[in-house]
Design an enzyme around this catalytic site. Structure first.
Site, PDB file in Angstrom:
ATOM      1  N   ASP A 116      -7.107  -1.529  -4.351  1.00 51.49           N
ATOM      2  CA  ASP A 116      -8.190  -1.116  -3.422  1.00 51.49           C
ATOM      3  C   ASP A 116      -9.248  -0.166  -4.256  1.00 51.49           C
ATOM      4  O   ASP A 116     -10.377  -0.251  -3.657  1.00 51.49           O
ATOM      5  CB  ASP A 116      -7.728  -0.822  -1.995  1.00 51.49           C
ATOM      6  CG  ASP A 116      -6.744  -1.485  -1.440  1.00 51.49           C
ATOM      7  OD1 ASP A 116      -7.044  -2.965  -1.782  1.00 51.49           O
ATOM      8  OD2 ASP A 116      -6.035  -1.239  -0.807  1.00 51.49           O
TER       9      ASP A 116
ATOM     10  N   ASP B  53       0.871  -0.890   0.072  1.00 53.60           N
ATOM     11  CA  ASP B  53       0.033   0.043  -0.106  1.00 53.60           C
ATOM     12  C   ASP B  53       0.873   1.368  -0.023  1.00 53.60           C
ATOM     13  O   ASP B  53       1.935   1.267   0.450  1.00 53.60           O
ATOM     14  CB  ASP B  53      -0.823  -0.041   1.123  1.00 53.60           C
ATOM     15  CG  ASP B  53      -1.899  -1.069   1.269  1.00 53.60           C
ATOM     16  OD1 ASP B  53      -2.482  -1.407   0.139  1.00 53.60           O
ATOM     17  OD2 ASP B  53      -2.062  -1.672   2.307  1.00 53.60           O
TER      18      ASP B  53
END
Length: 226
Positions: free
Chosen positions: A187, A168
């Site tokens: 995401d 991330d």
């Protein structure tokens, strides 16, 4: 005199006979939906999924190469203190739930991908352009995160728990107390795709259409005789 009366009577009978309108026997055009060909929609779905997955993987590699592994560099602020770039590795699912169960999440991702393809092209959900785009985004998110779940980015020397972790790098927060867990483009694709599906569930029937050979709605004419 008698001949004249017969002739006048014959004319009267001919005039009284009903005339036949040719339009009553002419073919009548009836517009109907053509049977859907899902070839075009397949390429739309595949294109969105592959481009979305590639963009996610490219951005992860670029940011981790630029900013390094988690904790190796400070936050790079785009809009301080609300939006920035910070590398992180999520070894769980959403909000870090299920940490250490990466293999399970990878298997669920594969099952979800198979289910999406069946829904689109076996049950013909791809007749809806809206659903095709939505599930294409979901597919792109699955590709990006599944790559990480399978440990294909992991290298010797990295912590073992990262083998099933997802990279991330997007940081968003209101303040230090209200900070959203770091996320990535995959995401984002999953959230947008899920939001489109949710909208469709609340407002069904708005995007029903029939896909032609090129994936566009088509109509064809059939003829009917009286």
């Amino acid at each position: 005199m008698l001949a004249t009366l017969k002739q006048d009577h014959s004319k009267t009978m001919n005039q009284a006979e009903p005339t036949i309108d040719d339009s009553e026997t002419a073919p009548v055009a009836v517009t109907s939906r053509a049977p859907a060909s899902l070839v075009g929609r397949f390429w739309v779905f595949l294109g969105i999924a592959l481009v979305g997955g590639w963009l996610d993987l490219w951005s992860k590699a670029a940011v981790f190469r630029w900013r390094g592994l988690p904790a190796q560099s400070d936050i790079w602020w785009v809009w301080e203190p609300y939006f920035g770039i910070e590398t992180a590795v999520n070894i769980g699912a959403v909000f870090g739930v299920g940490a250490g169960r990466g293999s399970f999440f990878a298997a669920m991702s594969v099952v979800a991908a198979i289910g999406i393809v069946i829904w689109l092209f076996w049950f013909r959900a791809a007749e809806s352009r809206w659903l095709t785009v939505a599930l294409g985004m979901v597919g792109g998110g699955i590709i990006g995160n599944l790559y990480d779940r399978l440990g294909l980015w992991w290298q010797p020397g990295y912590p073992e728990q990262w083998q099933s972790g997802v990279r991330d790098w997007i940081l968003w927060r209101i303040n230090e107390q209200w900070t959203w867990p770091n996320f990535n483009i995959a995401d984002s694709l999953l959230v947008v795709g899920a939001g489109m599906l949710l909208y469709q569930s609340f407002f069904p029937g708005q995007f029903i259409e029939s896909a032609g050979n090129d994936g566009e709605p088509q109509e064809h004419e059939t003829t009917n005789t009286a």
